[in-house]
Design a protein around this motif. Sequence first.
Motif, PDB file in Angstrom:
ATOM      1  N   LYS A  85      44.504  42.269  39.825  1.00  0.00           N
ATOM      2  CA  LYS A  85      43.403  42.382  39.372  1.00  0.00           C
ATOM      3  C   LYS A  85      43.030  41.449  38.321  1.00  0.00           C
ATOM      4  O   LYS A  85      43.680  41.012  37.213  1.00  0.00           O
ATOM      5  CB  LYS A  85      42.982  43.941  38.923  1.00  0.00           C
ATOM      6  CG  LYS A  85      42.893  44.616  40.282  1.00  0.00           C
ATOM      7  CD  LYS A  85      42.430  46.121  39.441  1.00  0.00           C
ATOM      8  CE  LYS A  85      42.477  46.930  40.736  1.00  0.00           C
ATOM      9  NZ  LYS A  85      42.257  48.550  40.322  1.00  0.00           N
ATOM     10  N   THR A  86      41.917  40.564  38.450  1.00  0.00           N
ATOM     11  CA  THR A  86      41.340  39.537  37.467  1.00  0.00           C
ATOM     12  C   THR A  86      40.809  40.127  36.170  1.00  0.00           C
ATOM     13  O   THR A  86      41.003  39.794  34.987  1.00  0.00           O
ATOM     14  CB  THR A  86      40.367  38.773  38.114  1.00  0.00           C
ATOM     15  OG1 THR A  86      39.056  39.602  38.287  1.00  0.00           O
ATOM     16  CG2 THR A  86      40.614  38.244  39.341  1.00  0.00           C
ATOM     17  N   GLY A  87      40.673  41.694  36.415  1.00  0.00           N
ATOM     18  CA  GLY A  87      39.935  42.000  35.039  1.00  0.00           C
ATOM     19  C   GLY A  87      38.386  42.206  34.917  1.00  0.00           C
ATOM     20  O   GLY A  87      37.958  42.532  33.789  1.00  0.00           O
ATOM     21  N   ILE A  88      37.587  41.672  36.208  1.00  0.00           N
ATOM     22  CA  ILE A  88      36.214  41.468  35.719  1.00  0.00           C
ATOM     23  C   ILE A  88      35.747  42.730  35.497  1.00  0.00           C
ATOM     24  O   ILE A  88      36.280  43.924  36.032  1.00  0.00           O
ATOM     25  CB  ILE A  88      35.885  40.662  37.188  1.00  0.00           C
ATOM     26  CG1 ILE A  88      34.269  40.719  37.139  1.00  0.00           C
ATOM     27  CG2 ILE A  88      35.885  41.773  38.408  1.00  0.00           C
ATOM     28  CD1 ILE A  88      33.616  39.836  38.273  1.00  0.00           C
ATOM     29  N   ASP A  89      34.631  42.790  35.135  1.00  0.00           N
ATOM     30  CA  ASP A  89      33.949  44.064  34.767  1.00  0.00           C
ATOM     31  C   ASP A  89      33.167  44.666  35.665  1.00  0.00           C
ATOM     32  O   ASP A  89      31.548  44.667  35.761  1.00  0.00           O
ATOM     33  CB  ASP A  89      33.017  43.888  33.419  1.00  0.00           C
ATOM     34  CG  ASP A  89      32.096  42.443  33.380  1.00  0.00           C
ATOM     35  OD1 ASP A  89      32.315  41.718  34.109  1.00  0.00           O
ATOM     36  OD2 ASP A  89      31.410  42.248  32.462  1.00  0.00           O
ATOM     37  N   LEU A  90      33.768  44.928  36.933  1.00  0.00           N
ATOM     38  CA  LEU A  90      32.903  45.601  38.032  1.00  0.00           C
ATOM     39  C   LEU A  90      33.943  46.520  38.589  1.00  0.00           C
ATOM     40  O   LEU A  90      35.139  46.310  38.599  1.00  0.00           O
ATOM     41  CB  LEU A  90      32.575  44.579  38.891  1.00  0.00           C
ATOM     42  CG  LEU A  90      31.459  43.791  39.004  1.00  0.00           C
ATOM     43  CD1 LEU A  90      31.386  42.709  40.011  1.00  0.00           C
ATOM     44  CD2 LEU A  90      30.043  44.561  38.617  1.00  0.00           C
ATOM     45  N   PRO A  91      33.484  47.562  39.084  1.00  0.00           N
ATOM     46  CA  PRO A  91      34.473  48.834  39.936  1.00  0.00           C
ATOM     47  C   PRO A  91      35.028  48.137  41.114  1.00  0.00           C
ATOM     48  O   PRO A  91      34.336  47.153  41.746  1.00  0.00           O
ATOM     49  CB  PRO A  91      33.555  49.681  39.936  1.00  0.00           C
ATOM     50  CG  PRO A  91      31.956  49.197  40.112  1.00  0.00           C
ATOM     51  CD  PRO A  91      32.191  47.928  39.178  1.00  0.00           C
ATOM     52  N   ASN A  92      35.746  48.989  41.487  1.00  0.00           N
ATOM     53  CA  ASN A  92      36.507  48.642  42.740  1.00  0.00           C
ATOM     54  C   ASN A  92      37.133  47.308  43.119  1.00  0.00           C
ATOM     55  O   ASN A  92      37.160  46.912  44.184  1.00  0.00           O
ATOM     56  CB  ASN A  92      35.299  49.006  43.945  1.00  0.00           C
ATOM     57  CG  ASN A  92      34.889  50.345  43.757  1.00  0.00           C
ATOM     58  OD1 ASN A  92      35.644  51.318  43.359  1.00  0.00           O
ATOM     59  ND2 ASN A  92      33.519  50.406  44.016  1.00  0.00           N
ATOM     60  N   GLU A  93      37.603  46.478  42.243  1.00  0.00           N
ATOM     61  CA  GLU A  93      38.313  45.444  42.378  1.00  0.00           C
ATOM     62  C   GLU A  93      39.549  45.696  43.015  1.00  0.00           C
ATOM     63  O   GLU A  93      40.342  46.520  42.701  1.00  0.00           O
ATOM     64  CB  GLU A  93      38.398  44.429  40.860  1.00  0.00           C
ATOM     65  CG  GLU A  93      39.104  43.192  41.412  1.00  0.00           C
ATOM     66  CD  GLU A  93      39.445  42.474  40.049  1.00  0.00           C
ATOM     67  OE1 GLU A  93      39.906  41.322  40.107  1.00  0.00           O
ATOM     68  OE2 GLU A  93      39.328  43.013  38.713  1.00  0.00           O
ATOM     69  N   LYS A  94      40.051  44.716  44.147  1.00  0.00           N
ATOM     70  CA  LYS A  94      41.353  44.649  44.952  1.00  0.00           C
ATOM     71  C   LYS A  94      42.291  43.745  44.090  1.00  0.00           C
ATOM     72  O   LYS A  94      42.106  43.033  43.512  1.00  0.00           O
ATOM     73  CB  LYS A  94      41.001  44.360  46.075  1.00  0.00           C
ATOM     74  CG  LYS A  94      40.092  45.474  46.987  1.00  0.00           C
ATOM     75  CD  LYS A  94      40.592  46.832  46.964  1.00  0.00           C
ATOM     76  CE  LYS A  94      39.809  47.546  47.759  1.00  0.00           C
ATOM     77  NZ  LYS A  94      39.191  48.958  47.329  1.00  0.00           N
TER      78      LYS A  94
END
Length: 593
Positions: A392-401
């Motif tokens: 995961k890149t750690g972006i501030d969004l839910p449900n990242e794969k």
Amino acid sequence: MRSKIVIGIIFLFFLVLIYRVYDLSIVSYDKYNKLATQNKEKIIPIAPIRGIIFDRKNNPIAFNQLRFNLAISPHLKINELKEKIDFLKTILPDINETKLIKTYKIYNSPYNHNPITLIEYLDEKTIYKIEPFLSMDEDFFIMPSYLRKYPYKNVLSNVLGYVSRANVEDLKKNNVITLTQISGKRGIEKYYDNVLQGEAGEKKVIVNARNIILKTLYIKKPVTHNITLSIDTQLQSFIYNLLKKENKKGAVIVMKLNGEILALVSYPSYDNNLFVKGISTDKWTKLLFDIYHPLLNKPVSGLYPPGSTVKPAEGLIAAASGKWNPWRKIECPGYIEIGGRKFRDWRPQGHGETDLIKAIKRSVDTYYYQLGLKIGIDFLAKNLKKMGFGEKTGIDLPNEKNGIVPNKEWKIKKYHQPWFIGETLNAVIGQGYFLVTPLQVAVNTALIASGKLPKPFLVKKIDNNITKPVLKDVLTKKEKRKLWIIRKGMWEVCNSQGGTATRHINIPYFNIAGKTGTAQVYSIPQEVKKRKKEDELAYFHRSHAWLTTYGPYRKPQFVVTVLIEHGGHGGEAAGDIVSQIYIWLYKNGYIKK
């Protein structure tokens, strides 16, 4: 004797009475005074207003519209309730009496002294119409409320998500939700729900035995927290409409090299306003079973074979490993044969003698087959992970794969089977088990452009607290020294004759560098001698088309990554879109020549 006994009893009675008065008024005064105070004082929590979300230019992209709720007194008898709802029906003929009575019964209890909300989100026009009639009945209450509004609808729904009525699990997460009864369900609204909920205020009052407020002692105002995104809504709309006009499904990311995202587009998408009041079953079913997956946030949650977009990273790993000479020219025919099976190049006649720069420029599969066999899947997978793939890149969004970077250990754990050499050849050209998100490809492109791996982010500011970019130094000294070779190859992809994107890039102001990718979604049988052209295949059999770039080449500032689902060849499907995005960035002052 009798009189003495009577006098003694009376005396004893008065003695007990006097002691009781003394105990109540002096000995136990503090205790009973405190109890009395508690009985008459009451703290009423005040719900905060949900925070506004702005884009980078301070345009509100999620805000609250004033609405009103209609409530009715608790503890009414059933015949009284029916009379009042019958009256309500005369001024609001569209209401459902059965539903209102059912709602009232659910929330009515001996312990509830607050008005029970029956109708939500009435607009001002309706309130002006009915208020004169309701004001004559002290059992009706009109209470201010708000309705969440998303003016850009489909364009930003994958970024913002939406709010809707809180469920039981939501109520456990945050005490403020018990007051607002609203929670974020997707996107920024969900990820930053605790922030956007704000902080509850309170009002301390004196009430009588009938719970009527007699006096207000103090008021503590609720606190609202606003959020500012890095998204440029004009750019987001421009890209979304480009995809819509050309009917190209997929994902587009425009990101600064420090991870700050200007556009995160998923097409097709959905109108997030549908969910605020509660979406109908028919509309929800239609969205859920749409074959183009409008509910999927494709940049962060979509998983796709990366195709040739992994080749620059693999070339860097090999060049820095000491096991591979990037300048050595290798003969690259139209296929190599392993174990009786032919692993074909995309160009049937092959590419002749090829070094690393030409292999990137022409996306030479047979070169990478040989590279993969020499370097080994485990070594490649380990280094690809540190470069942004499979994590995961750690972006501030839910449900990242996470995605998948396959290796021998992974296959044993997943399938309880050994790894085969042919699977290395598939993986090294971004096929087989290999899966990535478009955001991972964008982050890896930023690493090649700048030498640092960014953590992508969407929230630029919470109130006045500015987000600090996070850049990881993941490359070894040898890898940093070899970066220029990879960059040169990616420049030739977009600018040199024979580059896989050269014919499709048209930016008059500066050069960019990039890598195309054509990721097959189904395997071609060995007996098929001649492949069909992509446009001859059925839509869902066509390859996914990639083009990931950075620019300007000399002084990189932005990454633009485009994935077109079932788009065919990367340069052809995405080249014009990438060109138009860079031109937009230039004309709108983001890039100075």
